[in-house]
Design an enzyme around this catalytic site. Structure first.
Site, PDB file in Angstrom:
ATOM      1  N   HIS A  99       0.778  -1.235  -0.177  1.00  0.00           N
ATOM      2  CA  HIS A  99       0.038   0.049  -0.086  1.00  0.00           C
ATOM      3  C   HIS A  99       0.599   1.341   0.004  1.00  0.00           C
ATOM      4  CE1 HIS A  99       0.819  -1.163   4.240  1.00  0.00           C
ATOM      5  NE2 HIS A  99       0.754   0.146   4.428  1.00  0.00           N
ATOM      6  N   HIS A 101       1.014   5.190   1.008  1.00  0.00           N
ATOM      7  CA  HIS A 101       0.468   6.128   1.900  1.00  0.00           C
ATOM      8  C   HIS A 101       0.346   7.546   1.086  1.00  0.00           C
ATOM      9  CE1 HIS A 101       0.947   4.333   5.991  1.00  0.00           C
ATOM     10  NE2 HIS A 101       1.531   3.181   5.333  1.00  0.00           N
TER      11      HIS A 101
HETATM   12  P1  5GP Z   1       2.245   0.444   7.207  1.00  0.00           P
HETATM   13  O1  5GP Z   1       3.151   0.776   8.427  1.00  0.00           O
HETATM   14  O2  5GP Z   1       2.170  -1.150   7.192  1.00  0.00           O
HETATM   15  O3  5GP Z   1       2.921   1.071   6.162  1.00  0.00           O
HETATM   16  O4  5GP Z   1       0.812   1.053   7.651  1.00  0.00           O
HETATM   17  C1  5GP Z   1      -0.200   0.600   7.844  1.00  0.00           C
HETATM   18  C2  5GP Z   1      -1.068   1.496   7.941  1.00  0.00           C
HETATM   19  O5  5GP Z   1      -2.495   0.953   8.076  1.00  0.00           O
HETATM   20  C3  5GP Z   1      -1.197   2.257   9.340  1.00  0.00           C
HETATM   21  O6  5GP Z   1      -0.936   3.664   8.953  1.00  0.00           O
HETATM   22  C4  5GP Z   1      -2.581   2.018   9.871  1.00  0.00           C
HETATM   23  O7  5GP Z   1      -2.832   3.015  10.829  1.00  0.00           O
HETATM   24  C5  5GP Z   1      -3.268   1.605   9.012  1.00  0.00           C
HETATM   25  N1  5GP Z   1      -4.274   0.629   9.296  1.00  0.00           N
HETATM   26  C6  5GP Z   1      -4.273  -0.479   9.840  1.00  0.00           C
HETATM   27  N2  5GP Z   1      -5.365  -1.482  10.302  1.00  0.00           N
HETATM   28  C7  5GP Z   1      -6.210  -0.595   9.335  1.00  0.00           C
HETATM   29  C8  5GP Z   1      -7.683  -0.688   9.410  1.00  0.00           C
HETATM   30  O8  5GP Z   1      -8.242  -1.562   9.903  1.00  0.00           O
HETATM   31  N3  5GP Z   1      -8.313   0.213   8.745  1.00  0.00           N
HETATM   32  C9  5GP Z   1      -7.787   1.359   8.256  1.00  0.00           C
HETATM   33  N4  5GP Z   1      -8.612   2.187   7.565  1.00  0.00           N
HETATM   34  N5  5GP Z   1      -6.459   1.690   8.279  1.00  0.00           N
HETATM   35  C10 5GP Z   1      -5.758   0.459   8.959  1.00  0.00           C
END
Ligand code: 5GP
Ligand code: ZN
Length: 136
Positions: A99, A101
């Site tokens: 994903h 951001h």
């Molecule tokens: P990563 O650190 O893996 O790049 O980011 C994962 C992101 O997903 C985090 O910013 C976190 O807040 C978001 N996130 C985790 N679980 C959920 C969820 O169930 N719903 C949404 N909308 N965001 C999520």
């Protein structure tokens, strides 16, 4: 993919604040935003991280990212935005479904980016040589 929270969101098993969807990609609000309007963009097909994502899916994610970033700028009146991708645990990846951001930025939001430092020219040349040799 079973047990993947983002696959469950794609399947509608877990709710999200969706902002955009097409045949291949989905964008929704991050549940814990850095700034208001922080969105996540992903391919509907599961891959763990950037490195195992098919090129056609990366293209689709990038096109959606640009589209949604423009909308985020308009909706939040942001002055800029960061596109951020965490890859693997050491880099802070928590959800193992690729994903991007989109983080809206404001001149006075007081967020600091990476601390930077200088290297000797010899070290710079050595690491550049190694990376160049490793590019496939
Ligand atoms: P990563 O650190 O893996 O790049 O980011 C994962 C992101 O997903 C985090 O910013 C976190 O807040 C978001 N996130 C985790 N679980 C959920 C969820 O169930 N719903 C949404 N909308 N965001 C999520
Ligand atoms: Zn997944």
């Amino acid at each position: 993919m079973k047990d993947c929270i983002f696959c469950k969101i794609i399947a509608g098993e877990i709710p999200c604040n969706k902002v955009y969807e097409d045949n291949n990609t989905l964008a929704f609000l991050d549940i814990k935003p850095v700034n208001k309007g922080h969105c996540l963009v992903l391919s509907k097909e599961h891959s763990e991280n950037l490195l195992d994502t098919k090129e056609e899916h990366l293209k689709a994610i990038m096109i959606t990212t640009k589209k949604v970033a423009e909308a985020v700028m308009e909706a939040t009146k942001a002055q800029g935005f960061n596109i951020h991708i965490n890859t693997k645990e050491a880099a802070g990846q928590v959800v193992n479904h690729t994903h991007f951001h989109i983080i809206p930025r404001f001149t006075k939001d007081n967020l600091k980016l990476w601390p930077q430092h200088s290297l000797e020219e010899k070290e710079m040349q050595e690491i550049a040589k190694k990376i160049k040799a490793a590019v496939i």
